[in-house]
Design a protein around this motif. Structure first.
Motif, PDB file in Angstrom:
ATOM      1  N   TRP A 107      10.717   9.887   7.115  1.00 16.70           N
ATOM      2  CA  TRP A 107      10.006   9.058   8.106  1.00 16.70           C
ATOM      3  C   TRP A 107      10.551   9.260   9.516  1.00 16.70           C
ATOM      4  O   TRP A 107      10.048   8.651  10.446  1.00 16.70           O
ATOM      5  CB  TRP A 107      10.122   7.583   7.737  1.00 16.70           C
ATOM      6  CG  TRP A 107       9.287   7.171   6.570  1.00 16.70           C
ATOM      7  CD1 TRP A 107       7.932   6.956   6.558  1.00 16.70           C
ATOM      8  CD2 TRP A 107       9.744   6.910   5.242  1.00 16.70           C
ATOM      9  NE1 TRP A 107       7.530   6.571   5.301  1.00 16.70           N
ATOM     10  CE2 TRP A 107       8.621   6.533   4.479  1.00 16.70           C
ATOM     11  CE3 TRP A 107      10.992   6.952   4.627  1.00 16.70           C
ATOM     12  CZ2 TRP A 107       8.710   6.207   3.132  1.00 16.70           C
ATOM     13  CZ3 TRP A 107      11.086   6.635   3.288  1.00 16.70           C
ATOM     14  CH2 TRP A 107       9.951   6.268   2.553  1.00 16.70           C
ATOM     15  N   PHE A 109      10.784  10.732  12.798  1.00 18.20           N
ATOM     16  CA  PHE A 109      10.030  11.672  13.620  1.00 18.20           C
ATOM     17  C   PHE A 109      10.870  12.222  14.772  1.00 18.20           C
ATOM     18  O   PHE A 109      10.379  13.001  15.581  1.00 18.20           O
ATOM     19  CB  PHE A 109       8.705  11.085  14.114  1.00 18.20           C
ATOM     20  CG  PHE A 109       8.780   9.741  14.770  1.00 18.20           C
ATOM     21  CD1 PHE A 109       9.098   9.639  16.108  1.00 18.20           C
ATOM     22  CD2 PHE A 109       8.526   8.578  14.051  1.00 18.20           C
ATOM     23  CE1 PHE A 109       9.162   8.402  16.721  1.00 18.20           C
ATOM     24  CE2 PHE A 109       8.589   7.331  14.653  1.00 18.20           C
ATOM     25  CZ  PHE A 109       8.910   7.238  15.997  1.00 18.20           C
ATOM     26  N   PHE A 223      17.015  -5.749  17.512  1.00 22.63           N
ATOM     27  CA  PHE A 223      15.821  -5.240  16.807  1.00 22.63           C
ATOM     28  C   PHE A 223      14.966  -4.315  17.669  1.00 22.63           C
ATOM     29  O   PHE A 223      14.228  -3.497  17.132  1.00 22.63           O
ATOM     30  CB  PHE A 223      14.970  -6.409  16.309  1.00 22.63           C
ATOM     31  CG  PHE A 223      14.084  -7.024  17.345  1.00 22.63           C
ATOM     32  CD1 PHE A 223      14.591  -7.898  18.280  1.00 22.63           C
ATOM     33  CD2 PHE A 223      12.739  -6.702  17.388  1.00 22.63           C
ATOM     34  CE1 PHE A 223      13.773  -8.445  19.243  1.00 22.63           C
ATOM     35  CE2 PHE A 223      11.901  -7.246  18.347  1.00 22.63           C
ATOM     36  CZ  PHE A 223      12.430  -8.129  19.285  1.00 22.63           C
ATOM     37  N   HIS A 224      15.062  -4.435  18.995  1.00 19.80           N
ATOM     38  CA  HIS A 224      14.220  -3.572  19.819  1.00 19.80           C
ATOM     39  C   HIS A 224      14.530  -2.087  19.602  1.00 19.80           C
ATOM     40  O   HIS A 224      13.682  -1.230  19.841  1.00 19.80           O
ATOM     41  CB  HIS A 224      14.378  -3.928  21.297  1.00 19.80           C
ATOM     42  CG  HIS A 224      13.450  -5.023  21.732  1.00 19.80           C
ATOM     43  ND1 HIS A 224      13.877  -6.213  22.265  1.00 19.80           N
ATOM     44  CD2 HIS A 224      12.093  -5.107  21.696  1.00 19.80           C
ATOM     45  CE1 HIS A 224      12.828  -6.983  22.550  1.00 19.80           C
ATOM     46  NE2 HIS A 224      11.742  -6.331  22.206  1.00 19.80           N
ATOM     47  N   CYS A 225      15.749  -1.800  19.182  1.00 22.06           N
ATOM     48  CA  CYS A 225      16.089  -0.402  18.890  1.00 22.06           C
ATOM     49  C   CYS A 225      16.317  -0.165  17.401  1.00 22.06           C
ATOM     50  O   CYS A 225      16.126   0.945  16.915  1.00 22.06           O
ATOM     51  CB  CYS A 225      17.353   0.015  19.639  1.00 22.06           C
ATOM     52  SG  CYS A 225      17.232  -0.141  21.427  1.00 22.06           S
ATOM     53  N   HIS A 226      16.747  -1.194  16.689  1.00 20.41           N
ATOM     54  CA  HIS A 226      17.225  -0.981  15.318  1.00 20.41           C
ATOM     55  C   HIS A 226      16.304  -1.511  14.227  1.00 20.41           C
ATOM     56  O   HIS A 226      16.733  -1.661  13.090  1.00 20.41           O
ATOM     57  CB  HIS A 226      18.617  -1.600  15.149  1.00 20.41           C
ATOM     58  CG  HIS A 226      19.717  -0.708  15.639  1.00 20.41           C
ATOM     59  ND1 HIS A 226      20.021   0.492  15.056  1.00 20.41           N
ATOM     60  CD2 HIS A 226      20.595  -0.843  16.662  1.00 20.41           C
ATOM     61  CE1 HIS A 226      21.034   1.049  15.685  1.00 20.41           C
ATOM     62  NE2 HIS A 226      21.401   0.263  16.672  1.00 20.41           N
ATOM     63  N   GLY A 227      15.041  -1.789  14.544  1.00 21.65           N
ATOM     64  CA  GLY A 227      14.110  -2.162  13.483  1.00 21.65           C
ATOM     65  C   GLY A 227      14.197  -3.622  13.112  1.00 21.65           C
ATOM     66  O   GLY A 227      14.921  -4.404  13.724  1.00 21.65           O
ATOM     67  N   SER A 228      13.435  -3.959  12.102  1.00 17.67           N
ATOM     68  CA  SER A 228      13.297  -5.359  11.696  1.00 17.67           C
ATOM     69  C   SER A 228      12.868  -5.368  10.237  1.00 17.67           C
ATOM     70  O   SER A 228      12.644  -4.302   9.654  1.00 17.67           O
ATOM     71  CB  SER A 228      12.241  -6.041  12.576  1.00 17.67           C
ATOM     72  OG  SER A 228      10.976  -5.457  12.339  1.00 17.67           O
ATOM     73  N   ALA A 230      10.153  -5.681   8.884  1.00 16.30           N
ATOM     74  CA  ALA A 230       8.928  -4.916   8.642  1.00 16.30           C
ATOM     75  C   ALA A 230       9.059  -3.451   9.066  1.00 16.30           C
ATOM     76  O   ALA A 230       8.114  -2.683   8.923  1.00 16.30           O
ATOM     77  CB  ALA A 230       7.743  -5.559   9.369  1.00 16.30           C
ATOM     78  N   ASN A 231      10.202  -3.083   9.597  1.00 12.68           N
ATOM     79  CA  ASN A 231      10.493  -1.666   9.851  1.00 12.68           C
ATOM     80  C   ASN A 231      11.773  -1.325   9.106  1.00 12.68           C
ATOM     81  O   ASN A 231      12.864  -1.283   9.688  1.00 12.68           O
ATOM     82  CB  ASN A 231      10.656  -1.380  11.345  1.00 12.68           C
ATOM     83  CG  ASN A 231      11.138   0.058  11.595  1.00 12.68           C
ATOM     84  OD1 ASN A 231      11.170   0.882  10.674  1.00 12.68           O
ATOM     85  ND2 ASN A 231      11.515   0.351  12.822  1.00 12.68           N
ATOM     86  N   ASP A 236      14.383   2.757  15.597  1.00 12.18           N
ATOM     87  CA  ASP A 236      13.099   2.982  16.271  1.00 12.18           C
ATOM     88  C   ASP A 236      12.794   4.453  16.440  1.00 12.18           C
ATOM     89  O   ASP A 236      11.748   4.817  16.977  1.00 12.18           O
ATOM     90  CB  ASP A 236      13.071   2.273  17.642  1.00 12.18           C
ATOM     91  CG  ASP A 236      14.102   2.836  18.620  1.00 12.18           C
ATOM     92  OD1 ASP A 236      14.927   3.685  18.206  1.00 12.18           O
ATOM     93  OD2 ASP A 236      14.088   2.437  19.801  1.00 12.18           O
ATOM     94  N   PHE A 238      13.944   6.404  18.524  1.00  9.18           N
ATOM     95  CA  PHE A 238      13.942   6.821  19.925  1.00  9.18           C
ATOM     96  C   PHE A 238      15.379   7.013  20.422  1.00  9.18           C
ATOM     97  O   PHE A 238      16.334   6.879  19.655  1.00  9.18           O
ATOM     98  CB  PHE A 238      13.204   5.804  20.799  1.00  9.18           C
ATOM     99  CG  PHE A 238      11.721   5.820  20.577  1.00  9.18           C
ATOM    100  CD1 PHE A 238      10.970   6.950  20.854  1.00  9.18           C
ATOM    101  CD2 PHE A 238      11.067   4.699  20.092  1.00  9.18           C
ATOM    102  CE1 PHE A 238       9.594   6.969  20.647  1.00  9.18           C
ATOM    103  CE2 PHE A 238       9.696   4.709  19.881  1.00  9.18           C
ATOM    104  CZ  PHE A 238       8.957   5.848  20.161  1.00  9.18           C
TER     105      PHE A 238
END
Lengths: 342, 253
Positions: A107, A109, A223-228, A230-231, A236, A238
């Protein structure tokens, strides 16, 4: 005449059954929240290809002196990462970045700390010839594998040819890497309905408090960079400058894009299996999760490319209390999937 | 004479059936998203813009979600384009959206779409591609997905260069010990006559300055970072966003 033409027009077609398609078994949490893994059209996953890839991943003949395999720096017992700050190559030379864990790569990318690899197939070419890593040449590797009593038949079964080349080696390794799926941590189990993720109620109260700090923009804002929840990749995918330094010895993404605005940016690593993947950060500067959390709480350093999401930089960070830091660390530990280790 | 009757009857049937088979002419349409700061095309990573409150700022990130695009024909017919699209200035190709929809040729009076997701669509974890894009809005704030991430740096009152993050999504209001979650999407309606007579790409333009202008003067010193849980800021974004979009050119293929 036709027969002669057929023989002389290229590699002889080798009469072998088609390989068996490999069906990825998606854990429930991945199936629920993520799209299926994208498989390149020119490298479909097969049972034979995955088995060959695993064998190659563990094979020291991919290095110049037959001492190192991929697994030497991506230890299966360490979530396929290296517990050393920098991996040591066959000539005793030290790399400059910590080896990333190989988890849920299908997953991802973006790949590598600096995004320099465009695909898993593409990535596998580099370490074999890198002077500070396996330090050999692809013709040498191809010759060694071709002289082996098993490999030509294994390549025949996986790819329909006994002619071993670097492209097929990298394809097989990439197929194996796509099978490295981790999604069986206590937090995964909790999301799947297991009370307290199998931990005690007291522990889980603290885990949930840590999760809330992780998700709260006015607290950890991780969470803005490291997911949550539901991710469940917990990245992320990036690149960010997370305030480690004021100046950069290693430009990271900027070294690849040649854009100064990207200097000091590195890929967000997954938070899965952190208990096995220390040390942390691209240069392995932190040995414990406590040090990592302290960095974001009080240790941020300003620089022109620091990410806008890094808060209170002038004060060093988000200033969490000791209890908040402890609970956040416990939440991070709940993302550990011990069943993934091999 | 009999033959004439037969021929007439046959022609009639042919005419009728031809009329029944007539389909309106349709053309494929797409959308391209254009980003300006006032009259200038957006360039990233340099502090060179000034908003209405006088904050000098840069843009490093711009991502936003649009859904349920509709085209309004002059004859009252509404052409609905299902689905959603995440625009990200750093993702190649995401600034164009080609839903593959065939749209009737004719004269149109405008276009509308939802900025973000409406209440029915804004469901936590529902969309795998958005989960993979890390686009989720925390459940503690009402869940669902972000509608926008606009980030960069600005010069604060102490003349320091600091980050801002204008993130928009469900607005959480705290009332006593209770959290009340308010849907915070808005419908963009752009009234402008245009004609679809060939394969067409419709430009949708965003003026970033307008997010910070009216009706709420937005000072990044007040609402720079950490505005997601700030109910007033979320409501102000909803109000300010109403006029940020306009229609650009129609690019005929």
């Amino acid at each position: 005449m036709i027969s002669v033409l057929g023989i002389s027009c290229g590699p002889s077609p080798e009469n072998t059954p088609d390989p068996n398609p490999y069906e990825i078994q998606y854990p429930a949490i991945m199936d629920q929240y993520l799209p299926p893994i994208r498989i390149p059209d020119d490298n479909p996953m097969t049972v034979e290809g995955v088995e060959l890839g695993e064998k190659l991943f563990l094979d020291t003949r991919l290095s110049g002196d037959n001492t190192m395999s991929c697994a030497s720096c991506h230890l299966p017992e360490a979530s396929f990462s290296d517990q050393a700050q920098f991996s040591i190559g066959i000539d005793g030379l030290e790399g400059r970045r910590n080896a990333m864990p190989l988890v849920n790569l299908g997953w991802m990318f973006t790949l590598l700390w600096d995004g320099s690899a465009t695909s898993l197939e593409n990535q596998a070419f580099t370490p074999v010839v890198d002077p500070v890593e396996m330090h050999t040449t692809w013709p040498d590797v191809e010759a060694r594998l071709s002289a082996d009593s098993e490999y030509p038949d294994l390549f025949l079964k996986a790819f329909g040819t006994r002619n071993i080349d670097s492209t097929l080696v990298s394809k097989a390794i990439a197929q194996f890497e796509r099978t490295l799926i981790s999604a069986n941590s206590p937090f995964d189990k909790f999301l799947g309905g297991l009370p307290n993720g199998g931990w005690t109620e007291t522990e889980w109260e603290r885990v949930l408090n840590g999760r809330d700090i992780f998700l709260a923009e006015e607290k950890g804002d991780c969470f803005h960079c490291h997911g949550s929840p539901a991710n469940p990749l917990w990245t992320d995918n990036f690149f960010h400058n997370n305030g480690l330094d004021e100046t950069f010895d290693d430009p990271g993404l900027g070294g690849v894009t040649k854009n100064p605005a990207d200097n000091g940016k590195f890929k967000t690593p997954t938070l899965r299996n952190l208990l096995f993947t220390a040390p942390y950060m691209h240069d392995g500067r932190f040995n414990t999760l406590e040090e990592v959390v302290e960095h974001y709480s009080t240790g941020l350093k300003n620089s022109p490319t620091i990410d806008p999401l890094m808060k209170n930089v002038a004060e060093g960070g988000v200033q969490l209390t000791q209890q908040e830091k402890d609970d956040l660390v416990l939440f991070l530990k709940s993302l550990t999937d011990s069943t993934f280790l091999r | 004479m009999k033959i004439q009757h037969y021929i007439s009857a046959f022609l009639l049937i042919l005419t009728v059936s031809c009329k029944e088979d007539v389909q309106p002419v349709s053309h494929e349409i797409g959308f391209s998203f254009i980003h300006n700061v006032g009259t200038e095309a957006l360039t990233t990573n340099t502090i060179g813009y000034t908003n209405e409150a006088g904050n000098e700022f840069s843009v490093e990130t711009l991502q936003y979600l649009v859904s349920n695009i509709r085209l309004n024909k002059n004859d009252g017919k509404i052409i609905e384009i299902e689905g959603y699209h995440l625009v990200d200035i750093y993702q190649p190709g995401s600034e164009t959206f080609s839903p593959g929809s065939l749209v009737e040729a004719g004269n149109y009076s405008g276009i509308s779409f939802v900025f973000g997701f409406d209440e029915a669509d804004n469901i936590s974890g529902e969309y795998p591609d958005l989960n993979l894009a890390n686009w989720n809005w925390p459940d503690m704030l009402g869940g669902g997905y972000h509608f926008m991430k606009l980030e960069g740096k600005f010069i604060d009152e102490q003349q320091n260069e600091v980050g801002y993050a204008t993130h928009m999504g469900t607005a959480r209001e705290i009332s006593g010990n209770e959290s009340i979650f308010h849907p915070n999407h808005f419908e963009v309606t752009i009234l402008q006559n245009f004609t679809i007579d060939s394969e067409t790409s419709i430009e949708i333009k965003m003026d970033i300055l307008k997010w910070y202008k009216t009706p709420n003067l937005w000072d990044l010193n007040t609402w720079g970072a950490g505005i997601m849980p700030n109910y007033d800021a979320q409501v102000a974004l909803n109000q300010n966003g109403q006029d940020v979009f306009s229609l650009g050119d129609l690019i005929k293929q």
